[in-house]
Write an enzyme that holds these catalytic residues in place. Structure first.
Site, mmCIF file in Angstrom:
data_model
loop_
_atom_site.group_PDB
_atom_site.id
_atom_site.type_symbol
_atom_site.label_atom_id
_atom_site.label_comp_id
_atom_site.label_asym_id
_atom_site.label_seq_id
_atom_site.Cartn_x
_atom_site.Cartn_y
_atom_site.Cartn_z
ATOM 1 N N LYS A 199 0.878 -1.183 0.000
ATOM 2 C CA LYS A 199 0.000 0.000 0.000
ATOM 3 C C LYS A 199 0.913 1.230 0.000
ATOM 4 O O LYS A 199 1.440 1.635 1.036
ATOM 5 C CB LYS A 199 -0.901 -0.070 1.238
ATOM 6 C CG LYS A 199 -1.532 1.194 1.752
ATOM 7 C CD LYS A 199 -2.372 1.976 0.790
ATOM 8 C CE LYS A 199 -2.771 3.282 1.467
ATOM 9 N NZ LYS A 199 -1.839 4.379 1.164
ATOM 10 N N GLU A 273 8.459 1.173 11.464
ATOM 11 C CA GLU A 273 9.564 2.130 11.313
ATOM 12 C C GLU A 273 8.922 3.500 11.339
ATOM 13 O O GLU A 273 8.237 3.887 10.387
ATOM 14 C CB GLU A 273 10.285 1.929 9.970
ATOM 15 C CG GLU A 273 10.943 0.585 9.786
ATOM 16 C CD GLU A 273 12.163 0.391 10.666
ATOM 17 O OE1 GLU A 273 12.582 1.338 11.363
ATOM 18 O OE2 GLU A 273 12.682 -0.736 10.683
ATOM 19 N N CYS A 307 13.339 10.208 7.654
ATOM 20 C CA CYS A 307 13.059 9.841 9.047
ATOM 21 C C CYS A 307 14.275 10.030 9.931
ATOM 22 O O CYS A 307 14.164 10.379 11.095
ATOM 23 C CB CYS A 307 12.545 8.411 9.118
ATOM 24 S SG CYS A 307 13.624 7.263 8.277
ATOM 25 N N GLU A 406 8.715 16.118 15.366
ATOM 26 C CA GLU A 406 9.264 15.879 14.029
ATOM 27 C C GLU A 406 8.598 16.844 13.040
ATOM 28 O O GLU A 406 7.381 16.823 12.876
ATOM 29 C CB GLU A 406 8.984 14.437 13.604
ATOM 30 C CG GLU A 406 9.598 14.089 12.265
ATOM 31 C CD GLU A 406 9.298 12.654 11.833
ATOM 32 O OE1 GLU A 406 8.148 12.226 11.944
ATOM 33 O OE2 GLU A 406 10.236 11.979 11.376
HETATM 34 P P1 NAD Z 1 1.714 8.507 7.389
HETATM 35 O O1 NAD Z 1 1.819 7.756 8.659
HETATM 36 O O2 NAD Z 1 0.745 9.602 7.305
HETATM 37 O O3 NAD Z 1 1.368 7.519 6.180
HETATM 38 C C1 NAD Z 1 2.147 6.389 5.885
HETATM 39 C C2 NAD Z 1 1.276 5.364 5.166
HETATM 40 O O4 NAD Z 1 0.239 4.908 6.045
HETATM 41 C C3 NAD Z 1 0.563 5.890 3.930
HETATM 42 O O5 NAD Z 1 0.570 4.870 2.953
HETATM 43 C C4 NAD Z 1 -0.851 6.152 4.440
HETATM 44 O O6 NAD Z 1 -1.844 6.105 3.440
HETATM 45 C C5 NAD Z 1 -1.032 5.006 5.416
HETATM 46 N N1 NAD Z 1 -2.033 5.230 6.469
HETATM 47 C C6 NAD Z 1 -2.551 6.400 6.929
HETATM 48 N N2 NAD Z 1 -3.444 6.164 7.917
HETATM 49 C C7 NAD Z 1 -3.491 4.817 8.104
HETATM 50 C C8 NAD Z 1 -4.187 3.954 8.995
HETATM 51 N N3 NAD Z 1 -5.019 4.431 9.922
HETATM 52 N N4 NAD Z 1 -3.969 2.640 8.924
HETATM 53 C C9 NAD Z 1 -3.093 2.124 8.027
HETATM 54 N N5 NAD Z 1 -2.408 2.889 7.148
HETATM 55 C C10 NAD Z 1 -2.593 4.219 7.186
HETATM 56 O O7 NAD Z 1 3.199 8.991 7.107
HETATM 57 P P2 NAD Z 1 3.714 9.897 5.910
HETATM 58 O O8 NAD Z 1 3.308 11.294 6.186
HETATM 59 O O9 NAD Z 1 3.392 9.286 4.595
HETATM 60 O O10 NAD Z 1 5.304 9.728 6.094
HETATM 61 C C11 NAD Z 1 6.039 10.484 6.946
HETATM 62 C C12 NAD Z 1 6.381 9.741 8.226
HETATM 63 O O11 NAD Z 1 7.063 8.508 7.931
HETATM 64 C C13 NAD Z 1 7.338 10.504 9.102
HETATM 65 O O12 NAD Z 1 6.906 10.480 10.433
HETATM 66 C C14 NAD Z 1 8.652 9.750 8.956
HETATM 67 O O13 NAD Z 1 9.536 9.892 10.032
HETATM 68 C C15 NAD Z 1 8.187 8.361 8.792
HETATM 69 N N6 NAD Z 1 9.223 7.533 8.182
HETATM 70 C C16 NAD Z 1 9.911 6.649 8.958
HETATM 71 C C17 NAD Z 1 10.931 5.884 8.418
HETATM 72 C C18 NAD Z 1 11.692 4.897 9.254
HETATM 73 O O14 NAD Z 1 12.281 4.005 8.672
HETATM 74 N N7 NAD Z 1 11.692 4.991 10.558
HETATM 75 C C19 NAD Z 1 11.243 5.999 7.063
HETATM 76 C C20 NAD Z 1 10.533 6.916 6.291
HETATM 77 C C21 NAD Z 1 9.516 7.677 6.872
#
Ligand code: NAD
Length: 503
Positions: A199, A273, A307, A406
């Site tokens: 997804k 993550e 991240c 963040e």
């Molecule tokens: P997000 O959590 O908003 O979305 C991530 C994914 O989850 C998307 O595909 C989204 O559609 C889906 N999603 C949203 N709500 C959901 C739910 N209730 N249930 C299941 N899936 C759902 O994050 P984002 O804004 O896309 O990405 C940024 C974040 O990702 C930052 O906090 C960043 O630090 C983190 N990140 C972490 C790492 C790591 O390896 N630790 C790597 C990259 C990004």
């Protein structure tokens, strides 16, 4: 006809013209299909704000179809009984296909996400090729053990363990490194023999769809690798689905917590993550040139949407002003604009929503008493797209929101320190624990601080190095579990202990 490589602009024009002609479908059971609701959503180019194409908006019914396809594929002898060598061959073939299409994939990611195509090619596309090649090596090496058990009865027993695929995996990824984040999950899951439903984030669905098409071409049987594009609701439907055995999630800490709550229904295995707020710790004896260059890259690469971004700077008071001046100098040399131009090193943020978020944090920092040293605005002359200047906020304080939360944008919050014990306390005063950077030439201090900081990865005199061979993941609210290496293979498998009575 000339053999000169096509410019990224020319590739983008062809891609946009091709993509605009039809809606990109979901990939379920080896076929591109529309969402059952018929709904679609637009994906846009962050450098221009223009729509690239429509994408199928998957919902609960599509998730159900994808889970059924993945479940059937898990039991299909073509996949279940495939030899380790053949699974390895398929993963290598997929790496070859990505390699053959690297320029086009880099441009596809650039127009969908905004990051400069030249950097995308190295970090995301070549990075993903390495990930598939690395995990192609595991199927032939990942197995169980024979263990020396001592039963009370004195019976002669042969005990051994085997590794079995954990099952149907929902892989939910964010928009900041769309192709790499997908590869980090798909490669070990397939190497372990699982089937997957990927997804991608709603902002960046295009490379995930292409990756699944290439996987089919590489010989991955239908139903093994499905893609459901759509919004958070599609992700939530996957987490809720009783036919899913494991959820691997990369994204925000807030959504990570919602996933943990929602996964209790059938007690899915969950790995996470999540976010970060990584400290960059600079001691008075550090090589300031090296530190400044790497700290600038550590916060401004990918427009700070990383991240592990080193977003909290702790510079010793004796070198604080000099170091900040040098970081600012590096920032001033970034070239900002449309990432299709090979001279560009700093692209737009991913969306208007992200632009508003970053901008609001700069205002929050100012209201809290920090000072904008550089940046803080839209760069002059770039009136369309979601561009935001590289920004340094100085005189930041320990409890400020710009130090604790963040931002996920190109904003460095700078603090100074004098006492080492207090420095460690401040560096660890965070809900996050993803990574940390330490800059010193004193080997004892380097080891002491590396031991003292609470983070899943510590870089000394370097930053943001990541490799498939070494674990990646976070302490505290930065996540559960570790990606890469043997850890990833373990996350996508179950261990079974088998007792054979030989008496
Ligand atoms: P997000 O959590 O908003 O979305 C991530 C994914 O989850 C998307 O595909 C989204 O559609 C889906 N999603 C949203 N709500 C959901 C739910 N209730 N249930 C299941 N899936 C759902 O994050 P984002 O804004 O896309 O990405 C940024 C974040 O990702 C930052 O906090 C960043 O630090 C983190 N990140 C972490 C790492 C790591 O390896 N630790 C790597 C990259 C990004």
């Amino acid at each position: 006809m000339s053999n000169a490589p096509q410019s990224a602009f020319a590739i983008a024009e062809q891609l946009e013209s091709r993509l605009s002609q039809a809606t990109r479908g979901l990939i379920i059971n080896g076929k591109s299909v529309p969402a059952l609701s018929g709904k679609t959503f637009p994906t846009e180019n962050p450098a221009t704000g223009k729509v690239i194409c429509q994408v199928a908006e998957g919902g609960a019914a599509d998730v159900d179809a994808a889970v059924k396809a993945a479940r059937a594929a898990l039991e299909n002898p073509a996949w279940r009984d495939m030899s380790a060598v053949d699974r390895s061959k398929i993963l290598n073939r997929l790496a070859d296909l990505i390699e053959a299409e690297a320029d086009e994939l880099a441009v596809l990611e650039c127009i969908d996400n905004g990051k400069p195509a030249t950097l995308t090619k190295v970090v995301e596309i070549e990075g993903s090729i390495k990930t598939f090649r690395y995990f192609a090596g595991w199927p032939t090496k990942f197995g169980g053990e024979t263990l020396p058990v001592s039963p009370r009865s004195g019976a002669k027993i042969l005990n051994y363990t085997v590794r079995e695929p954990v099952g149907v995996c929902a892989l939910i990824v964010p928009w900041n490194y769309p192709m790499s984040m997908a590869a980090w999950k798909v490669a070990p899951a397939l190497a372990a023999g699982c089937t997957v439903i990927l997804k991608p984030a709603e902002q960046t669905p295009l490379t995930a769809l292409r990756l699944a098409e290439l996987a089919l071409e590489a010989g991955v049987p239908a139903g093994v690798f499905n893609v459901v594009t759509g919004f958070g609701e599609a992700g939530a439907a996957l987490v809720d689905h009783p036919g899913v055995d494991k959820v691997a999630f990369t994204g925000s800490t807030e959504v990570g917590k919602a996933i943990v709550r929602a996964a209790t229904g059938n007690l899915k295995k969950v790995s996470l993550e999540l976010g970060g707020k990584s400290p960059q710790i600079v001691l008075p004896d550090a090589d300031l040139d090296a530190a400044a260059a790497s700290i600038a890259a550590g916060i401004f690469f990918n427009q700070g949407q990383t991240c592990t971004a080193g977003s909290r700077l702790y510079a010793h008071a004796s070198i604080h002003d000099e170091l900040l001046a040098r970081i600012a100098d590096h920032a001033s040399r970034l070239t900002i604009g449309n990432g299709l131009d090979p001279a560009i090193t700093f692209g737009p943020l991913v969306s208007q929503e992200q632009w508003d978020r970053v901008s609001s944090y700069v205002q929050i920092g100012k209201d809290e008493g920090a000072e904008v040293m550089i940046g803080g605005n839209r760069p002059s002359g770039l009136n369309e797209g979601f561009f935001f200047e590289p920004t340094i906020m100085k005189n930041a304080g320990r409890n400020m929101r710009i130090v604790q939360e963040e931002i996920f944008g190109p904003v460095l919050s700078a603090l100074s320190w004098t006492d080492t014990a207090d420095l460690v306390a401040q560096a660890n005063d965070s809900d996050f624990g993803l990574s940390a950077g330490i800059w010193t030439n004193d080997v004892r201090q380097a080891h002491r601080l590396a031991g003292a900081v609470k983070a899943g990865t510590v870089w000394v005199n370097c930053f943001n190095l990541v490799d498939n061979a070494t674990p990646f993941g976070g302490f505290k609210q930065s996540g559960w579990g570790r990606e890469h290496g043997r850890n990833a293979m373990e996350m996508y498998s179950e261990v079974k202990s088998i007792w054979i009575n030989l008496s």
